[in-house]
Design an enzyme around this catalytic site. Sequence first.
Site, PDB file in Angstrom:
ATOM      1  N   HIS A  64       1.018  -1.132   0.115  1.00 44.47           N
ATOM      2  CA  HIS A  64       0.099   0.071   0.005  1.00 44.47           C
ATOM      3  C   HIS A  64       1.033   1.348  -0.046  1.00 44.47           C
ATOM      4  O   HIS A  64       1.543   1.378   1.062  1.00 44.47           O
ATOM      5  CB  HIS A  64      -0.768   0.047   1.366  1.00 44.47           C
ATOM      6  CG  HIS A  64      -1.978   1.145   1.279  1.00 44.47           C
ATOM      7  ND1 HIS A  64      -3.246   0.737   0.820  1.00 44.47           N
ATOM      8  CD2 HIS A  64      -1.805   2.506   1.211  1.00 44.47           C
ATOM      9  CE1 HIS A  64      -3.925   1.968   0.917  1.00 44.47           C
ATOM     10  NE2 HIS A  64      -3.074   2.896   1.378  1.00 44.47           N
ATOM     11  N   HIS A 119       1.252   5.544  -2.140  1.00 44.45           N
ATOM     12  CA  HIS A 119       0.806   6.477  -2.831  1.00 44.45           C
ATOM     13  C   HIS A 119       2.016   7.111  -3.679  1.00 44.45           C
ATOM     14  O   HIS A 119       2.645   8.045  -3.053  1.00 44.45           O
ATOM     15  CB  HIS A 119       0.090   7.559  -2.083  1.00 44.45           C
ATOM     16  CG  HIS A 119      -1.013   6.928  -1.547  1.00 44.45           C
ATOM     17  ND1 HIS A 119      -2.349   7.286  -2.437  1.00 44.45           N
ATOM     18  CD2 HIS A 119      -1.328   6.305  -0.438  1.00 44.45           C
ATOM     19  CE1 HIS A 119      -3.271   6.600  -1.462  1.00 44.45           C
ATOM     20  NE2 HIS A 119      -2.834   5.988  -0.420  1.00 44.45           N
ATOM     21  N   GLN A 175      -9.492   9.389  -5.113  1.00 44.37           N
ATOM     22  CA  GLN A 175      -9.242   9.958  -3.916  1.00 44.37           C
ATOM     23  C   GLN A 175     -10.231  10.839  -3.434  1.00 44.37           C
ATOM     24  O   GLN A 175     -10.486  10.978  -2.197  1.00 44.37           O
ATOM     25  CB  GLN A 175      -7.960  11.041  -3.909  1.00 44.37           C
ATOM     26  CG  GLN A 175      -7.634  11.808  -2.835  1.00 44.37           C
ATOM     27  CD  GLN A 175      -7.101  11.137  -1.655  1.00 44.37           C
ATOM     28  OE1 GLN A 175      -5.804  10.682  -1.552  1.00 44.37           O
ATOM     29  NE2 GLN A 175      -7.926  10.933  -0.664  1.00 44.37           N
ATOM     30  N   HIS A 185      -9.404   1.756  -0.084  1.00 42.92           N
ATOM     31  CA  HIS A 185      -9.124   2.692   1.359  1.00 42.92           C
ATOM     32  C   HIS A 185     -10.557   2.418   2.026  1.00 42.92           C
ATOM     33  O   HIS A 185     -11.608   2.769   1.380  1.00 42.92           O
ATOM     34  CB  HIS A 185      -9.008   4.093   1.016  1.00 42.92           C
ATOM     35  CG  HIS A 185      -7.549   4.350   0.650  1.00 42.92           C
ATOM     36  ND1 HIS A 185      -6.995   3.868  -0.416  1.00 42.92           N
ATOM     37  CD2 HIS A 185      -6.599   5.074   1.273  1.00 42.92           C
ATOM     38  CE1 HIS A 185      -5.740   4.013  -0.521  1.00 42.92           C
ATOM     39  NE2 HIS A 185      -5.530   4.913   0.493  1.00 42.92           N
ATOM     40  N   GLU A 237     -11.115   4.500   6.783  1.00 46.54           N
ATOM     41  CA  GLU A 237      -9.837   5.072   7.416  1.00 46.54           C
ATOM     42  C   GLU A 237     -10.232   6.421   8.263  1.00 46.54           C
ATOM     43  O   GLU A 237     -10.547   7.481   7.652  1.00 46.54           O
ATOM     44  CB  GLU A 237      -8.896   5.633   6.451  1.00 46.54           C
ATOM     45  CG  GLU A 237      -7.522   6.280   6.770  1.00 46.54           C
ATOM     46  CD  GLU A 237      -6.458   6.408   6.102  1.00 46.54           C
ATOM     47  OE1 GLU A 237      -6.827   6.625   4.459  1.00 46.54           O
ATOM     48  OE2 GLU A 237      -5.517   6.883   6.355  1.00 46.54           O
ATOM     49  N   ASP A 265       2.107   3.322   2.947  1.00 49.49           N
ATOM     50  CA  ASP A 265       1.216   4.202   2.589  1.00 49.49           C
ATOM     51  C   ASP A 265       1.971   5.412   1.903  1.00 49.49           C
ATOM     52  O   ASP A 265       1.605   5.969   1.104  1.00 49.49           O
ATOM     53  CB  ASP A 265       0.498   4.739   3.910  1.00 49.49           C
ATOM     54  CG  ASP A 265      -1.014   5.167   3.645  1.00 49.49           C
ATOM     55  OD1 ASP A 265      -1.310   5.118   2.415  1.00 49.49           O
ATOM     56  OD2 ASP A 265      -1.679   5.707   4.551  1.00 49.49           O
ATOM     57  N   TRP A 276       0.453  13.695   3.310  1.00 48.72           N
ATOM     58  CA  TRP A 276      -0.173  13.059   4.702  1.00 48.72           C
ATOM     59  C   TRP A 276       0.825  12.705   5.558  1.00 48.72           C
ATOM     60  O   TRP A 276       0.541  12.277   6.739  1.00 48.72           O
ATOM     61  CB  TRP A 276      -0.763  11.625   4.165  1.00 48.72           C
ATOM     62  CG  TRP A 276      -2.083  12.216   3.425  1.00 48.72           C
ATOM     63  CD1 TRP A 276      -3.377  12.369   3.707  1.00 48.72           C
ATOM     64  CD2 TRP A 276      -2.117  12.323   1.827  1.00 48.72           C
ATOM     65  NE1 TRP A 276      -4.046  12.659   2.617  1.00 48.72           N
ATOM     66  CE2 TRP A 276      -3.299  12.599   1.555  1.00 48.72           C
ATOM     67  CE3 TRP A 276      -1.234  12.081   0.822  1.00 48.72           C
ATOM     68  CZ2 TRP A 276      -3.872  12.668   0.239  1.00 48.72           C
ATOM     69  CZ3 TRP A 276      -1.508  12.242  -0.393  1.00 48.72           C
ATOM     70  CH2 TRP A 276      -2.887  12.619  -0.805  1.00 48.72           C
TER      71      TRP A 276
HETATM   72 FE   FE2 Z   1      -3.622   5.130   1.425  1.00 48.42          FE
END
Ligand code: FE2
Length: 430
Positions: free
Chosen positions: A57, A59, A152, A210, A213, A309, A315
């Site tokens: 996982h 991005h 997203q 996702h 979350e 992630d 993030w």
């Molecule tokens: Fe994610």
Amino acid sequence: MFDLLIKEAVLPDGRGPVNIAIKGGSIAAIGQNVQGEAVEVIAASGQLVSPPFVDPHFHMDATLSLGLPRMNQSGTLLEGIALWGELKPTLTVDAVVERALRYCDLAVAQGLLSIRSHVDVSTAPLTGVEALLEVRKKVAPYIDLQLVAFPQDGLFRAKGASENLLRALDMGVDVVGGIPHFERTMEDGARSVKWLCEIAADRGLPVDLHCDESDDPLSRHVETLAAETTRLGLGGRVVASHVTAMHSYDNYYASKLIPLIAESGMHVVPNPLINITLQGRSDTYPRRRGLTRVQELRAAGVNVAFGQDCAMDPWYPLGSADMLEVAHMGVHAVPMTSREAMSWAFHSVTLGGAAAMGLPDPTLREGGSANMVLLQARDPIEAVRLKATRLAVIRGGKVLSRTAPRIAQLSLEGRPDSVNPAEYAPPKDT
Ligand code: FE2
């Protein structure tokens, strides 16, 4: 004549020391008595040789963009999404490719050779998709890169996202993604899960959502995902990522839910680095850790694999493509400190991640691919404890990367000249 002979390796299951002989990209022989001439010999000297690390996982379209166009002030997921929304219109294919390739270089150095990356498909133009398809081609000789079409801003919430997602799949993106907890209503979230699973069933693709979350105890889309996985027979092709709301569910509901997840055959991918920092931001005290229920899922027979992630993006301001750092944080954040659980944490970022990505079992065996990492550690727990140096990273029998051992030179009167962290180890498992 072998291409490569690795001498006196210890394997993650504790076997060893063994010699590993490699020829033509495959493991020709592995065992205590394996000998022979080789073009190159690496002395493992009782250290751990493991399958490469796997990140199920990530991005990659956002990686290494930290500070563009500004920093995340609140540290929340929602500000991260808003910040990404500001950055997106300014992205170019070249810039995304350049950052992604830099990240892939780092990944190789860390022994991370399989990555599943989500790529935002909410809005046209599909800059991230175009860029990461190119990156996937470029890194194919050394990294298995899978791409997930990830809306997203919400499949139904963002105008045109569903059409863009289908277009991304047509362009060659591998996996169907989604974000049900970010849709406008619970009903839209559940509808998005069904829509996405049906697309995946029709096209014969995997699903990776996702899912929940959130700290919201009423965010229960994983229940719908489990039901749809069972209804459509998608089984091992489905991943529920994050699932942090499970931390906030009451125990009775969780006791109903976890068997349904196990029955469905889907995988669960928690991301401890990110979620220990993102979750619980609206709590005062006591403050929730906000990781999913790792131990309970494992006990029910669910494959749980830790993911990274993010690395230096809207993030998460840290991250270094180090799956041992991810496992290390998992041990702390769950928490789980039994010898069994810490050893499992290591396997979750190798074998567990490979299963979640639908890759062949990477266990080192005769006839298997010669993909492996030599670590400056004697066993999996020590590797997690030290976030061990990757002394050599090997793919298809070729050494892609080497790192010098971490050894400090001391100048202390009456003390040794040097300290090797791997020599300061607890007793072996009892
Ligand atoms: Fe994610």
